[in-house]
Scaffold this active site. Structure first.
Site, mmCIF file in Angstrom:
data_model
loop_
_atom_site.group_PDB
_atom_site.id
_atom_site.type_symbol
_atom_site.label_atom_id
_atom_site.label_comp_id
_atom_site.label_asym_id
_atom_site.label_seq_id
_atom_site.Cartn_x
_atom_site.Cartn_y
_atom_site.Cartn_z
ATOM 1 N N LYS A 17 21.090 -55.007 11.439
ATOM 2 C CA LYS A 17 20.046 -55.715 12.180
ATOM 3 C C LYS A 17 18.853 -56.045 11.276
ATOM 4 O O LYS A 17 18.347 -57.162 11.293
ATOM 5 C CB LYS A 17 19.629 -54.823 13.352
ATOM 6 C CG LYS A 17 18.768 -55.467 14.394
ATOM 7 C CD LYS A 17 18.906 -54.758 15.724
ATOM 8 C CE LYS A 17 18.140 -53.464 15.844
ATOM 9 N NZ LYS A 17 16.692 -53.635 16.043
ATOM 10 N N SER A 18 18.414 -55.075 10.482
ATOM 11 C CA SER A 18 17.247 -55.306 9.605
ATOM 12 C C SER A 18 17.518 -56.431 8.618
ATOM 13 O O SER A 18 16.665 -57.297 8.380
ATOM 14 C CB SER A 18 16.933 -54.047 8.791
ATOM 15 O OG SER A 18 16.366 -53.072 9.595
ATOM 16 N N SER A 165 5.980 -48.136 6.720
ATOM 17 C CA SER A 165 6.635 -49.101 7.605
ATOM 18 C C SER A 165 7.128 -50.316 6.823
ATOM 19 O O SER A 165 6.339 -51.069 6.250
ATOM 20 C CB SER A 165 5.657 -49.565 8.691
ATOM 21 O OG SER A 165 6.171 -50.711 9.319
ATOM 22 N N GLN A 167 8.463 -52.858 8.142
ATOM 23 C CA GLN A 167 8.078 -54.070 8.880
ATOM 24 C C GLN A 167 6.713 -54.558 8.429
ATOM 25 O O GLN A 167 6.510 -55.744 8.154
ATOM 26 C CB GLN A 167 8.014 -53.784 10.382
ATOM 27 C CG GLN A 167 9.353 -53.557 11.025
ATOM 28 C CD GLN A 167 9.231 -53.176 12.489
ATOM 29 O OE1 GLN A 167 8.135 -52.983 13.007
ATOM 30 N NE2 GLN A 167 10.363 -53.060 13.153
ATOM 31 N N ASP A 316 15.288 -44.397 12.844
ATOM 32 C CA ASP A 316 16.007 -44.798 14.054
ATOM 33 C C ASP A 316 17.168 -43.851 14.391
ATOM 34 O O ASP A 316 17.771 -43.965 15.461
ATOM 35 C CB ASP A 316 16.553 -46.224 13.889
ATOM 36 C CG ASP A 316 15.424 -47.239 13.734
ATOM 37 O OD1 ASP A 316 14.328 -47.008 14.283
ATOM 38 O OD2 ASP A 316 15.633 -48.257 13.060
ATOM 39 N N ARG A 347 10.227 -41.932 21.732
ATOM 40 C CA ARG A 347 11.534 -41.278 21.526
ATOM 41 C C ARG A 347 11.414 -39.768 21.347
ATOM 42 O O ARG A 347 12.402 -39.063 21.583
ATOM 43 C CB ARG A 347 12.249 -41.907 20.318
ATOM 44 C CG ARG A 347 12.783 -43.284 20.640
ATOM 45 C CD ARG A 347 13.553 -43.901 19.481
ATOM 46 N NE ARG A 347 14.099 -45.194 19.872
ATOM 47 C CZ ARG A 347 14.449 -46.150 19.015
ATOM 48 N NH1 ARG A 347 14.325 -45.945 17.716
ATOM 49 N NH2 ARG A 347 14.941 -47.286 19.455
ATOM 50 N N ARG A 390 18.799 -47.194 21.668
ATOM 51 C CA ARG A 390 19.286 -46.039 20.886
ATOM 52 C C ARG A 390 19.411 -44.792 21.762
ATOM 53 O O ARG A 390 20.274 -43.946 21.524
ATOM 54 C CB ARG A 390 18.406 -45.803 19.665
ATOM 55 C CG ARG A 390 18.414 -47.019 18.729
ATOM 56 C CD ARG A 390 18.198 -46.728 17.280
ATOM 57 N NE ARG A 390 17.908 -47.967 16.582
ATOM 58 C CZ ARG A 390 18.826 -48.808 16.093
ATOM 59 N NH1 ARG A 390 20.105 -48.531 16.201
ATOM 60 N NH2 ARG A 390 18.476 -49.930 15.488
HETATM 61 C C1 S3P Z 1 12.735 -51.930 10.550
HETATM 62 C C2 S3P Z 1 11.889 -50.927 10.174
HETATM 63 C C3 S3P Z 1 11.653 -49.724 10.986
HETATM 64 C C4 S3P Z 1 12.735 -49.527 12.042
HETATM 65 C C5 S3P Z 1 13.079 -50.791 12.749
HETATM 66 C C6 S3P Z 1 13.530 -51.866 11.775
HETATM 67 C C7 S3P Z 1 12.843 -53.111 9.661
HETATM 68 O O1 S3P Z 1 10.408 -49.868 11.614
HETATM 69 O O2 S3P Z 1 12.353 -48.541 12.977
HETATM 70 O O3 S3P Z 1 14.117 -50.550 13.680
HETATM 71 O O4 S3P Z 1 13.783 -53.909 9.844
HETATM 72 O O5 S3P Z 1 12.007 -53.252 8.767
HETATM 73 P P1 S3P Z 1 9.063 -49.456 10.821
HETATM 74 O O6 S3P Z 1 9.078 -50.212 9.533
HETATM 75 O O7 S3P Z 1 7.911 -49.873 11.675
HETATM 76 O O8 S3P Z 1 9.158 -47.981 10.665
#
Ligand code: S3P
Length: 433
Positions: A17-18, A165, A167, A316, A347, A390
């Site tokens: 997914k990422s 993070s 993201q 996750d 969670r 999840r």
């Molecule tokens: C992700 C980063 C994680 C993860 C999320 C997907 C990504 O979040 O929990 O499901 O694709 O970069 P964080 O970067 O906020 O921890």
């Protein structure tokens, strides 16, 4: 609904997914055609695809091969103002990473999401984009969706992020590629580095001045199109890995699975607990490490501690790992995992409450929990999912492990990441006689 169940056989779980989100969103840095194979069928990734289409990309799925598609991008400078709200659905990655992309575009983008996404913290990325020059306004609640980003000519900045993070790092790097001057983003510890691997694969220049620190400059010219093959998602494979490590006589192989070092906590923790895991056929695909992962039941697992500085590499997977923890010999401790409170649900509270209901011995802490392992978890109770995919998939594995089974509130949320989870679980499940 029986202890006499095991998992057998081999399977490739759907695409990561990422990496899928990034392939769709980073296509905007190209002028030309991007070909993606193995794209995740997750509803979250469809949210990214819809939002990118609204900015002017043309996404065409291949009619003959699931997960294969082309993305035709006009290039960053030719992205168009979205005519309607960019609906990120349930997806934190879509809303946060895309905010970084549009912060440097000269138009207004309005973002929104579902009830869960509306509760999640957005200031961790939007405040920093504002420091680079973007204007952010929140519509209802400060720091939460819905909000709008008015893009502009950004100025590069140096950021030391308090949370590891990926993201937030990715959003800032996308903004940095459009900013005057350099942008440096430092993380406090290792996290998934899919962004950097994809940058390398596509030819986006960047530097790594020190460990966990990345510098980008304004992109001087649009990149050419590229092709990318997305590996299977280790976060989806994790459910079967834990199931096989806990269910007697199990022997499964998860094919073509991404094993990015920022994602492998689930393997490390299960191995520390004594699970029999083999990494086979290790190779690199489109710049990402990939392998087949064989997991065989090897008796009762031993206790371990997941420390705060390793949480980001399995953030996750902690809900499903906690099931292995509840069944271990000794103690299973999770520390420094406060980030779990900010995911699709809280969670930490959800998992400890469910574990207590199925009969586990749990002690909560502010940012984690301690489990005193037991040989059996009775179950025969409700399993609350909080509409969190999840938690729902964890519940379906718990249902196989507890003699009394569990009753899930819903399983519809699973389509957020793994629409065919139940079919794949059924395919691997074998009743022992
Ligand atoms: C992700 C980063 C994680 C993860 C999320 C997907 C990504 O979040 O929990 O499901 O694709 O970069 P964080 O970067 O906020 O921890």
């Amino acid at each position: 609904m029986t202890t006499e169940t095991s998992l057998h056989g081999s399977l490739a779980v759907p695409g990561d997914k990422s990496i899928s989100h990034r392939a769709l969103i980073f296509s905007a840095l190209c002028k030309g055609r991007v070909t993606i194979t193995g794209l995740s069928p997750a509803e979250d990734c469809q949210s990214s695809a819809h939002c990118m289409t609204a900015l002017g990309l043309t996404i065409t799925p291949d009619a003959n091969e699931a997960g294969r598609l082309t993305v035709d991008s006009p290039g960053l400078d030719a992205l168009t103002a979205p005519k309607s709200v960019l609906d990120a659905g349930n997806s934190g990655t879509t809303i946060r990473v895309m905010s970084g992309l549009v912060a440097g575009r000269p138009f207004i983008s309005k973002f929104d999401g579902d009830q869960s996404l509306r509760k999640r913290p957005m200031s961790r990325v939007l405040d920093l984009l504002a420091q680079m020059g973007a204007t952010v306004s929140f519509e209802a609640k400060q720091g939460c969706a819905p909000f709008s980003v008015t893009g502009t000519q950004l100025t590069g900045k140096h950021f030391d992020l308090p949370v590891a993070s990926a993201q937030v790092q990715t959003a800032l790097l996308l903004a940095g590629l459009q900013a005057e001057g350099s942008t440096v983003v430092s993380l406090p510890q290792i996290a998934r580095d899919h962004t950097l691997r994809m940058f390398r694969h596509m030819g986006v220049p960047f530097a790594e001045p020190s460990a966990n620190s990345v510098r980008v400059e304004k992109l001087q010219k649009m990149l050419d199109g590229f092709s990318i093959d997305v590996p299977a998602d280790i976060s989806s494979a994790a459910f079967f890995m834990v199931g096989a490590a806990c269910l007697k006589d199990s022997d499964i192989t998860l094919k073509n699975c991404g094993v990015n070092p920022g994602r492998t906590l689930v393997i490390d923790v299960l191995q520390r607990m004594g699970a029999n895991i083999e990494i086979l056929n290790a190779r690199e695909v489109s710049g990402e490490p990939v392998a087949d992962i064989r997991v065989r039941y090897a008796g009762r697992l031993q206790g371990t501690t997941i420390f705060g500085d390793e949480v980001a590499s399995g953030v996750d997977e902690i809900p499903i790992l906690s099931i292995a923890g509840a069944l271990c010999e000794g103690q299973f401790v999770v520390e420094g995992a406060g980030e779990l409170r900010h995911k699709e649900s809280d969670r930490l509270t959800a998992i400890t409450t469910n574990l207590r209901n199925i009969g586990a011995d749990v002690q909560d802490s502010e940012d984690g929990f301690t489990l005193k392992g037991q040989a059996k978890l009775p179950g025969n109770c409700e399993w609350a999912t909080h509409l969190d995919h999840r938690l729902a998939m964890t519940g379906l594995i718990v249902n196989l492990i507890c003699p009394g089974g569990v009753r899930l509130q819903e399983t519809d949320s699973i389509k957020i990441s793994y629409p065919t989870f139940q079919q794949d679980l059924d395919q691997l499940t074998r009743q022992l006689v």
